[in-house]
Write an enzyme that holds these catalytic residues in place. Structure first.
Site, PDB file in Angstrom:
ATOM      1  N   SER A 295      36.843  45.732  32.673  1.00 23.03           N
ATOM      2  CA  SER A 295      36.433  47.128  32.592  1.00 23.03           C
ATOM      3  C   SER A 295      35.792  47.567  33.896  1.00 23.03           C
ATOM      4  CB  SER A 295      35.453  47.306  31.440  1.00 23.03           C
ATOM      5  OG  SER A 295      34.970  48.615  31.376  1.00 23.03           O
ATOM      6  N   CYS A 296      36.322  47.104  35.019  1.00 22.66           N
ATOM      7  CA  CYS A 296      35.661  47.379  36.290  1.00 22.66           C
ATOM      8  C   CYS A 296      35.879  48.802  36.759  1.00 22.66           C
ATOM      9  CB  CYS A 296      36.150  46.413  37.376  1.00 22.66           C
ATOM     10  SG  CYS A 296      37.866  46.650  37.849  1.00 22.66           S
TER      11      CYS A 296
END
Length: 453
Positions: A295-296
């Site tokens: 989920s960067c």
């Protein structure tokens, strides 16, 4: 944009006493040249003539005309500016372009950035200014009225404040700051040097420092003309990075990577290479599905413009935070990290009250995921995001800054140091950012609302 005035006088403001520096700053060396010479060369490319506003410091100049403060000595930078404006008006110059001798580097195209109607200054660096010479009759009475602060004059003449596109200049106030600038220069494009303030929890003392931070920039990777990914990277050894990325993705062997080309563009780099035909199915599949690696907030985006989408500034002004509250939150953070304590391999994101109490905390192996969990939990529990600060046990990267801004949390404090892009995005989002938080001190990286003034 209005074209710059036709005749420009460059004025180097060099009348300070250099008390904190311990010797004449203008004569100090950076990259083998004096600070005075660096500023002179920068202004010479943009001005018709140059003077040095040296106050009582007659040792400066090296052949340049020296101007004493006007209307009297010891008036600070405005005394030098007043002398330059009078000289410019008497000598037929349309405006004065000023730069202090101790703030480096001088912004590229300073004249073009400040050109326009009336006076203009660089935001938060008001000694970088463009001043119409017609202002000469007005500055002297301003000074005689006892108004000596630069900001008072900026406001009196309604000067426009212009934001620089890159990192702001560094005020070289101490030998340690100059040493950091020298070290950063030796490392080239891998780092930037930023001015920060260090807050000591024990003494509550605040001192100016320079911090070398790694450069973080988007690199858009294209294989066989297909956008494969945009990765955040330090823009050095990019040929090695792109080759290694292709190898680690299992797309090619070393000898099969051809026509590797790098192109610097606005906001980042584009890297293009040709891979063997057998890699084409995987390239097309990647383009269709965009494999989610974490989920960067960056993996799978194939556009640098999309990766650096504009940030709406945080609407809430941060609450006043006492150093004791920050220290308290840091002290008790580990007590709330149950997964981290058991594994030594989990990040924590906490939301803290203005008094330093931890209201909510979430953990994850990914620092971005931990923050997403925290923001999600706050939303589900209707916790006011404006009523506290976020504390992260992680490196301060740009995506963490962006997530905090978009979540509407006005203050972010991280355990580790920031990247260059994290600082830039914090400024864009008007986020109060503190980093390298330790038991004894913390760095004030960005403070747009003057929380720690």
């Amino acid at each position: 944009m209005k074209p710059p005035p036709s005749r420009i006088l460059g004025a180097i403001l060099a009348g300070g006493r250099s008390v904190r520096f311990g010797s004449d700053k203008g004569a100090a060396l950076w990259q083998g040249q004096s600070l005075l010479d660096h500023v002179r060369m920068a202004l010479a490319a943009q001005c018709d003539d140059i003077v040095v506003c040296a106050g009582e410091n007659r040792a400066l100049g090296d052949g340049l005309p020296l101007l004493a403060d006007h209307p009297e000595p010891d008036l600070g930078p405005l005394g030098g500016l007043c002398a330059a404006l009078i000289h410019a008006r008497a000598s037929g110059f349309d405006a004065v372009l000023t730069a202090p001798v101790d703030a480096l580097p001088v912004p590229d195209n300073l004249l073009g950035l400040l050109a326009g109607e009336g006076a203009a200054v660089v935001e938060s660096h008001w000694l970088f200014g463009l001043w119409p010479s017609d202002l000469a009759p007005f500055l002297e009475p301003h000074l005689r009225a006892g108004k000596r602060s630069v900001l008072s004059w900026v406001e009196a003449c309604s000067a426009r404040q212009v934001r620089l596109p890159g990192p702001p200049p560094l005020n070289v106030n101490t030998p340690a700051i100059l040493a950091a600038l020298e070290q950063g220069s030796a490392l080239g494009g891998a780092v930037e040097v930023h001015a920060m303030r260090e807050l000591d929890f024990a003494t509550l003392a605040v001192r100016e420092i320079a911090r070398i931070v790694p450069v973080e920039t988007p690199v858009a990777i294209e294989f066989n003309g297909i956008g494969y990914a945009v990765m955040m990277a330090t823009p050095t050894d990019l040929e090695d990075f792109v080759s290694g990325f292709a190898l680690s993705e299992g797309l090619a062997r070393p000898q099969e990577i051809e026509a590797l080309h790098l192109h610097q563009t606005c906001g980042g780099w584009v890297a293009r290479a040709n891979l063997p035909a057998r890699s084409l199915p995987r390239l097309l599949e990647r383009a269709r599905t965009r494999v989610s690696e974490s989920s960067c907030g960056i993996c799978g985006i194939d556009s640098i413009a999309a990766a650096l989408a504009p940030l709406d500034p945080v609407e809430a002004e941060p609450l006043r935070l006492a150093p004791a509250a920050i220290h308290k939150a840091l002290t008790v953070l580990r007590d709330h990290q149950r997964v981290g304590a058991a594994t030594g391999a989990a990040h924590a994101a906490a939301f803290c009250s203005p008094d330093g109490d931890i209201i909510l905390l979430r953990e994850d192996v990914g620092r971005h995921n931990a923050l997403d969990k925290l923001v999600g939990a706050m939303g589900r529990q209707n916790i006011d995001r404006r009523a506290g600060f976020a504390l992260l046990s992680a490196r301060c990267s740009q995506e963490l800054v962006e997530k905090t801004v978009r979540a509407g949390i006005p203050v972010l404090i991280t355990i580790s140091a920031p990247s260059s892009l994290a600082i830039a995005r914090a400024r864009e989002g008007r986020l109060t950012l503190l980093a390298l938080a330790r038991n004894d001190s913390v760095l004030v990286v960005n403070d747009p609302h003057g929380v720690f003034d």
